[in-house]
Design a protein around this motif. Structure first.
Motif, PDB file in Angstrom:
ATOM      1  N   ASN A  83       0.981  -1.162  -0.029  1.00  0.00           N
ATOM      2  CA  ASN A  83       0.000   0.081  -0.089  1.00  0.00           C
ATOM      3  C   ASN A  83       0.956   1.215  -0.081  1.00  0.00           C
ATOM      4  O   ASN A  83       0.438   2.309  -0.517  1.00  0.00           O
ATOM      5  N   VAL A  84       1.773   1.386   0.639  1.00  0.00           N
ATOM      6  CA  VAL A  84       2.703   2.608   0.933  1.00  0.00           C
ATOM      7  C   VAL A  84       3.616   2.727  -0.685  1.00  0.00           C
ATOM      8  O   VAL A  84       3.549   3.973  -1.000  1.00  0.00           O
ATOM      9  N   TRP A  85       4.004   1.791  -1.186  1.00  0.00           N
ATOM     10  CA  TRP A  85       4.565   1.763  -2.425  1.00  0.00           C
ATOM     11  C   TRP A  85       3.639   1.826  -3.382  1.00  0.00           C
ATOM     12  O   TRP A  85       3.832   2.886  -4.612  1.00  0.00           O
ATOM     13  N   ASP A  86       2.382   1.522  -3.579  1.00  0.00           N
ATOM     14  CA  ASP A  86       1.456   1.960  -4.389  1.00  0.00           C
ATOM     15  C   ASP A  86       0.930   3.617  -4.409  1.00  0.00           C
ATOM     16  O   ASP A  86       1.132   4.148  -5.616  1.00  0.00           O
ATOM     17  N   LEU A  87       1.232   4.040  -3.102  1.00  0.00           N
ATOM     18  CA  LEU A  87       0.983   5.473  -3.024  1.00  0.00           C
ATOM     19  C   LEU A  87       2.104   6.254  -3.563  1.00  0.00           C
ATOM     20  O   LEU A  87       1.721   7.246  -4.121  1.00  0.00           O
ATOM     21  N   VAL A  88       3.239   5.729  -3.164  1.00  0.00           N
ATOM     22  CA  VAL A  88       4.580   6.554  -3.936  1.00  0.00           C
ATOM     23  C   VAL A  88       4.218   6.301  -5.331  1.00  0.00           C
ATOM     24  O   VAL A  88       4.663   7.247  -5.948  1.00  0.00           O
ATOM     25  N   GLY A  89       4.031   5.220  -5.751  1.00  0.00           N
ATOM     26  CA  GLY A  89       3.756   5.265  -7.206  1.00  0.00           C
ATOM     27  C   GLY A  89       2.878   6.160  -8.013  1.00  0.00           C
ATOM     28  O   GLY A  89       3.114   6.634  -9.158  1.00  0.00           O
ATOM     29  N   ARG A  90       1.945   6.639  -7.347  1.00  0.00           N
ATOM     30  CA  ARG A  90       1.013   7.378  -7.871  1.00  0.00           C
ATOM     31  C   ARG A  90       1.485   8.864  -7.865  1.00  0.00           C
ATOM     32  O   ARG A  90       0.806   9.702  -8.500  1.00  0.00           O
ATOM     33  N   TYR A  91       2.557   9.178  -7.422  1.00  0.00           N
ATOM     34  CA  TYR A  91       2.938  10.551  -7.421  1.00  0.00           C
ATOM     35  C   TYR A  91       4.439  10.658  -8.322  1.00  0.00           C
ATOM     36  O   TYR A  91       4.801  11.672  -8.826  1.00  0.00           O
ATOM     37  N   VAL A  92       4.784   9.484  -8.658  1.00  0.00           N
ATOM     38  CA  VAL A  92       6.099   9.408  -9.605  1.00  0.00           C
ATOM     39  C   VAL A  92       5.864  10.221 -10.721  1.00  0.00           C
ATOM     40  O   VAL A  92       6.696  10.883 -11.145  1.00  0.00           O
ATOM     41  N   PRO A  93       4.600   9.995 -11.411  1.00  0.00           N
ATOM     42  CA  PRO A  93       4.583  10.721 -12.797  1.00  0.00           C
ATOM     43  C   PRO A  93       4.265  12.117 -12.813  1.00  0.00           C
ATOM     44  O   PRO A  93       4.424  12.950 -13.932  1.00  0.00           O
ATOM     45  N   LEU A  94       4.344  12.581 -11.378  1.00  0.00           N
ATOM     46  CA  LEU A  94       4.338  14.035 -11.362  1.00  0.00           C
ATOM     47  C   LEU A  94       5.686  14.691 -11.711  1.00  0.00           C
ATOM     48  O   LEU A  94       6.016  15.653 -11.753  1.00  0.00           O
ATOM     49  N   ILE A  95       6.735  13.825 -11.520  1.00  0.00           N
ATOM     50  CA  ILE A  95       7.924  14.360 -11.737  1.00  0.00           C
ATOM     51  C   ILE A  95       8.298  14.166 -13.288  1.00  0.00           C
ATOM     52  O   ILE A  95       8.183  13.254 -13.974  1.00  0.00           O
ATOM     53  N   LYS A  96       8.841  15.694 -13.619  1.00  0.00           N
ATOM     54  CA  LYS A  96       8.886  15.668 -15.161  1.00  0.00           C
ATOM     55  C   LYS A  96       9.991  14.558 -15.661  1.00  0.00           C
ATOM     56  O   LYS A  96      10.865  14.266 -15.304  1.00  0.00           O
ATOM     57  N   GLY A  97       9.442  14.200 -16.781  1.00  0.00           N
ATOM     58  CA  GLY A  97      10.203  13.006 -17.498  1.00  0.00           C
ATOM     59  C   GLY A  97       9.971  11.599 -17.016  1.00  0.00           C
ATOM     60  O   GLY A  97      10.558  10.791 -17.937  1.00  0.00           O
ATOM     61  N   LEU A  98       9.328  11.344 -16.227  1.00  0.00           N
ATOM     62  CA  LEU A  98       9.025  10.112 -15.593  1.00  0.00           C
ATOM     63  C   LEU A  98       7.849   9.550 -15.922  1.00  0.00           C
ATOM     64  O   LEU A  98       7.567   8.461 -15.418  1.00  0.00           O
ATOM     65  N   MET A  99       6.907  10.324 -16.485  1.00  0.00           N
ATOM     66  CA  MET A  99       5.519   9.653 -17.107  1.00  0.00           C
ATOM     67  C   MET A  99       5.878   9.045 -18.325  1.00  0.00           C
ATOM     68  O   MET A  99       6.253   9.535 -19.327  1.00  0.00           O
ATOM     69  N   ILE A 100       5.076   7.803 -18.312  1.00  0.00           N
ATOM     70  CA  ILE A 100       5.054   7.192 -19.995  1.00  0.00           C
ATOM     71  C   ILE A 100       3.806   7.624 -20.563  1.00  0.00           C
ATOM     72  O   ILE A 100       2.809   7.355 -20.241  1.00  0.00           O
ATOM     73  N   LYS A 101       4.295   8.455 -21.532  1.00  0.00           N
ATOM     74  CA  LYS A 101       3.082   8.860 -22.467  1.00  0.00           C
ATOM     75  C   LYS A 101       2.807   8.113 -23.863  1.00  0.00           C
ATOM     76  O   LYS A 101       1.903   8.106 -24.331  1.00  0.00           O
ATOM     77  N   SER A 102       4.046   7.249 -24.194  1.00  0.00           N
ATOM     78  CA  SER A 102       3.654   6.381 -25.404  1.00  0.00           C
ATOM     79  C   SER A 102       2.680   5.304 -25.335  1.00  0.00           C
ATOM     80  O   SER A 102       2.902   4.459 -24.121  1.00  0.00           O
ATOM     81  N   ARG A 103       1.738   4.982 -26.125  1.00  0.00           N
ATOM     82  CA  ARG A 103       0.711   4.029 -25.909  1.00  0.00           C
ATOM     83  C   ARG A 103       1.229   2.486 -25.778  1.00  0.00           C
ATOM     84  O   ARG A 103       1.072   1.917 -25.045  1.00  0.00           O
ATOM     85  N   LYS A 104       2.414   2.487 -26.998  1.00  0.00           N
ATOM     86  CA  LYS A 104       2.971   1.484 -27.099  1.00  0.00           C
ATOM     87  C   LYS A 104       3.817   0.950 -25.898  1.00  0.00           C
ATOM     88  O   LYS A 104       3.901  -0.090 -25.224  1.00  0.00           O
ATOM     89  N   GLY A 105       4.482   2.060 -25.274  1.00  0.00           N
ATOM     90  CA  GLY A 105       5.379   1.981 -24.062  1.00  0.00           C
ATOM     91  C   GLY A 105       4.462   1.484 -22.738  1.00  0.00           C
ATOM     92  O   GLY A 105       4.941   0.633 -22.077  1.00  0.00           O
ATOM     93  N   LEU A 106       3.348   2.145 -22.653  1.00  0.00           N
ATOM     94  CA  LEU A 106       2.300   1.558 -21.661  1.00  0.00           C
ATOM     95  C   LEU A 106       2.116   0.141 -21.865  1.00  0.00           C
ATOM     96  O   LEU A 106       2.204  -0.420 -20.761  1.00  0.00           O
TER      97      LEU A 106
END
Length: 417
Positions: free
Chosen positions: A306-329
């Motif tokens: 649960n703790v790391w699930d919460l951390v993971g949901r904030y990681v995409p807010l860091i610039k450059g760390l969000m996967i935007k490619s549909r194929k990459g996802l």
């Protein structure tokens, strides 16, 4: 220039941080009751040792959630979003109170009767989840992506905070008579108060925020019928038309067309939760072995997830760390199925340290990929279409959870029940 709802465009910048906080709290309330039931799984394992409560309660919950969201997603264009969400949060509140009533009425004893009662409450949680989660995601899909991110962070926070509270209550009551039961009672007392808070916040505070009124007014001008009651609650009684063209029904894509255009995102969400729920919580609660942590082992595993699930949901807010490619996802999500052999061999041959690490990575990847998909998908559509797509995303998410908790029973193959 004002929008058709009469809200000036600069208003969309006002109350942004308040809206993010409220989205977080409402997300927290959307899963707190259910996470509380999961987190006190060690208590239910003692009370109902032969009934596999961690698996059965989840399997009862999910069909009701999936069938309800299927009906609601089909009729979403005609449903009053305000009444839908208020009903969902109110049902969470009443059902949480009923957990306390069942426990107090039976003095914490086991047996078929109390177990059936808990299963019925679990079904009510599933119905409430479909009302709240689908309704909120559909509503927030009309607004900036960070509001959906905050809502889903709140969902994860409900798990992390209930796990933290469980560790505290377990430590506080472990040397007292009926310590597990006292902790469970405290859990659902806190949960009931939290759900009541969500009812009040959604009813009286959220619809009055300027940013919320702006985007709902914009959606209404694009033909959305679901936001009328919320606009009225926010002080906007009518949506005046700009010209004669506004009097004509606005065309929108059908659900079928939205599914075809976003099929990869929908499959992504299903696959994320098929994998996660085939491991969590059933496998972690019953099949992860026994180690030096003893009765703390399962509680710590669930807390780590649960703790790391919460951390993971904030990681995409860091610039450059969000996967935007549909194929990459899609590639990233499919690669998570390597967790199945990893957990299997770690249970047989690994130490508790390896199991804790694997569980943490499972939670981190679940939260991270969920937010990546949810913030990328509902874009480029009119208000009614965004609301419909938000409901479809939750439908496929809950469908993946349903499939995952069903597959979770496969871990019992070859074992004595």
């Amino acid at each position: 220039m004002p929008t058709p709802g009469g809200i000036d465009a600069p208003a969309k910048l006002q109350g942004r941080y308040s809206a993010l906080v409220l989205c977080w709290i409402l997300g927290y309330g959307s899963l707190m009751s259910w996470n509380s039931m999961l987190t006190i799984g060690d208590y239910y394992l003692v009370v109902f040792p032969t009934y596999h409560p961690s698996r059965v309660l989840t399997l009862v919950y999910q069909p009701f959630a999936f069938v309800t969201i299927s009906i609601l997603a089909y009729h979403e264009a005609k449903i009053n979003t305000r009444k839908r969400n208020l009903f969902g949060y109110s049902l969470f509140f009443v059902s949480s109170l009923m957990v306390l009533v069942v426990n107090l009425a039976t003095s914490g004893k086991g047996g078929v009767g109390p177990y059936i009662g808990i299963c019925v409450i679990s079904a009510c949680f599933g119905v409430a989840d479909a009302f709240c989660q689908g309704g909120m995601v559909g509503d927030l899909s009309l607004m900036p992506p960070e509001m959906i991110q905050s809502f889903f962070a709140g969902l994860a926070a409900s798990g992390a905070l209930t796990s933290g509270l469980r560790l505290i209550t377990k430590a506080a009551f472990q040397n007292s008579n009926n310590g597990l039961r006292k902790g469970a009672i405290l859990f659902f007392a806190v949960t009931s108060l939290s759900e009541l808070l969500c009812v009040l916040l959604y009813a009286f505070t959220f619809p009055k925020l300027s940013i919320v009124k702006y985007y709902r007014s914009k959606a209404a001008s694009e033909g959305s019928k679901t936001v009328a009651a919320d606009l009225a609650a926010g002080g906007i009684q009518t949506i005046p038309s700009q010209d004669e063209e506004d009097q004509k029904p606005l065309e929108r894509l059908s659900n079928k067309e939205l599914i075809f255009q976003n099929i990869d995102y929908l499959i992504d969400l299903s696959l994320i939760y098929v994998l996660t729920l085939s491991i969590f919580p059933g496998f972690l609660s019953e099949d992860s072995g026994s180690h030096s942590l003893g009765s703390w082992y399962v509680v710590v595993l669930i807390a780590m997830y649960n703790v790391w699930d919460l951390v993971g949901r904030y990681v995409p807010l860091i610039k450059g760390l969000m996967i935007k490619s549909r194929k990459g996802l899609l590639i990233s999500i499919i690669s998570r199925f390597l967790f199945i052999p990893a957990f299997y061999f770690t249970t047989k041959y690994g130490s508790q340290g390896w199991m804790l690490m694997l569980t943490s990575i499972l939670g981190l990847s679940n939260g991270y990929l969920t937010v990546c998909v949810m913030t990328a998908a509902p874009k480029g559509y009119k208000g009614p279409e965004q609301n419909a797509l938000g409901n479809l995303l939750v439908l496929f998410l809950l469908g993946g959870i349903f499939a995952g908790v069903t597959l979770d029973w496969m871990w019992l193959i070859g074992k004595s029940w």
